[in-house]
Design an enzyme around this catalytic site. Sequence first.
Site, short mmCIF file in Angstrom:
data_model
loop_
_atom_site.label_atom_id
_atom_site.label_comp_id
_atom_site.label_asym_id
_atom_site.label_seq_id
_atom_site.Cartn_x
_atom_site.Cartn_y
_atom_site.Cartn_z
CD GLN A 124 40.03 41.35 27.84
OE1 GLN A 124 39.71 41.13 29.00
NE2 GLN A 124 40.15 40.38 26.95
N GLY A 125 41.27 45.62 25.62
CA GLY A 125 42.14 45.75 24.46
C GLY A 125 43.32 44.80 24.56
CE1 TYR A 126 44.30 43.35 28.83
CE2 TYR A 126 43.64 41.12 29.40
CZ TYR A 126 44.02 42.38 29.79
OH TYR A 126 44.12 42.68 31.12
CB SER A 127 42.40 39.50 21.15
OG SER A 127 42.17 38.56 22.18
CB SER A 161 32.71 41.82 25.10
OG SER A 161 33.18 40.55 24.75
CD GLU A 244 32.97 39.41 49.05
OE1 GLU A 244 32.15 39.89 48.26
OE2 GLU A 244 32.96 39.63 50.26
#
Lengths: 395, 332
Positions: A124-127, A161, A244
Amino acid sequence: MDLSYGDDAEAFRGEVKAFLNAAWQPGERRRDELKAYIAEFRTNATGHGYLYRSVPKRYGGSEQPVDVIRAQVIREEFQRARAPMEVGGNGMNMTVPTLLEKGTEEQKELFIRKTVEGEYIWGQGYSEPGAGSDLAAVRTKGELSADGSTWIINGQKIWTSQGMQSTHMFMLVRTEPNAAKHDGITYLLIDLNQPGITRRPIRQMTGEGGFCEFFFDNAQTPVSWQVGERGQGWYVSRTTLKHERASIGSADGLGNQFDKLVELARETGRIADPVVRHELARIEGFVMAHRYTSFRLFSCAAAGEDPGPVSLMMKLALTEIGHEMALLAQDLAGEALLREPAAAGTRGRGPEKWLDQIMGSLGNSIAGGASNIQRNIIAERGLGLPRDLAMQAER
Amino acid sequence: MHFHLTEEQIAIQEAVRGTLADNWPMARLHAFAESDADFDPPSWQALMALGLGGILLPDSGMGLLDAALASQIAGEAAAPGPLIGQMLAVHAVALSSNPDVAGFLDDLVEGATVATLALDGSDHVQSANAARFFLTGSRNGPLELVEAGAGVTITPMPSTDRSRPLASVTFDGAMTHQLFAAGDPFIARLFDAALILVAADALGGAQKCTDMSVDYAKTREQFGQPIGRFQGLKHQLAQMALEVEPAHAFVWYAAYAWDAQLPDAPRAAAMAKAHLADVYVRCTRAAVAAHGGIGYTWEFGLNYWFRRAIFDRAWLGSPAEHRARAAQMAGW
């Protein structure tokens, strides 16, 4: 109230059990042999409609109608049989649902099957160092190449992560520096194995790795790997994950951890101490409230009803109970905690192994939306309190 | 699988809420609190007209969960009247094999006669002057129904909880009917049911305190804006919600387990009483803090819930006692 899943679900459970009895017999297989067996098992289970239920068949899924009760029965039986479920991680949780909702046909063809099969691992390349809770403040820059075919990316991403294992990343990049904060971001997919990208592991307070930071120096990704419209990346990243997702899983995990805390009190000879018994029962009250609330959320999801603001509280509740358990564990373990535990999975770890939970509980209050942000969400979205003026002004 | 309220259950709660809004507004509560009365006939009759007295009849088609949902709304409104005692007395009388008490049932169901709890001793009995019957007993002894009148001495006391005035009651040769003999498993179940109904009262009160605080934070302005915009207060209110929202399902589970006679029902009852008593006290304290000066006044009325929280916590056993029981039951 009725906590049974109903005759339909129990008949279905019988089918799942029979399948697992026949299809999951790993025996003495080890390493590569086991790996191949697991891959084969997953394909088989998907063929039966048990895994990748929200993913269309043409991308390697089993394309089943949404049914939270069947999904729960599958989870329970696979766990009981210790059979592998879907390949976990960001790919299945984030990339695939986002692509299914917002991706182009080409992107779906290119990425979903390989993610499902575990070949592509997504970071994930957000922060960023300057964009934590204020995520929309991302500054990593994306500029189009002269011919308009390629995004050129410069900047830094952090807290990824599984970053060292990741093959690809989904990222938020500022592409419209003159637009309003939330309207200048584009959602891009990128191949991490290229010269313009360096990665570095981050050592956590536990002493172990787990996160990475990434540096982008004229890294490139094709324009066709952009998801959604240019400048709409913030909204793409908010894509609701609704496949789900209701489960009783997190409450079960908490219950198991509480049972281990009782075990710790026994092992350390403290279980007869009235103070310890009171503390255990006090904490168990929160564990029970959390567990029965997970039943409530599950029941609402199965019926297609909105459970209300309580659904916004589960993460914070879990975190807070974890803190309480950590404090009691610290008392119970006593001097054993003077010894740093051997690595998880090592044989012969004593009460000092609770140090993992004691530190991990602090990680929970940061990861996936810090506790103070959770409180803001509960107050603003759940209770309808007015937004902070500084945040409101930006929207 | 069904573990949330049905439309019918929500409708019943709305009916109870509306009835109490009409018959038990703050002005009535204030007047009651200043009077010597220990019972309020109009609000009692209005609740009984809804049929709450008969919820725990064996053939009502309802159960302890429905009784708990009613008790929750009574707690929310700080209603007077021994609703918990009435529902439990109906249940006990209906299931007792003593033929002498069968004739009492219809009036009890309709609420024409009032029954109140005098379990585990009779030092703190609600609405004693209005009661025609006292449900007495202990977990280890017999369960009895004592008639008001000769042999019953009632000594009112100043009561912390102004919505539920108490008296000390002594029995000396009063007319007594045994409902269940010592050792009958029904008795433990009745005590467990009482704990769950008190937990439900506490749930309603804690939710009310949270709702009042949120409403106040949206309307009260300081520094030119609603105080609910300030993060400090926002987080305190989020904490109250975090206490009370997950507690709903806890009360539902305890009541459901009792209705279904699940093996963990007695322990769930003890744990629910202990947990909700704590939640209620924390929420009322937080509510006073959230309201500031106005919350500390008598006139605003928050103190009725604060006092009721003290009652619910101390009555029928403290959290510490029930946690000790729960520890025992878990085999710790």
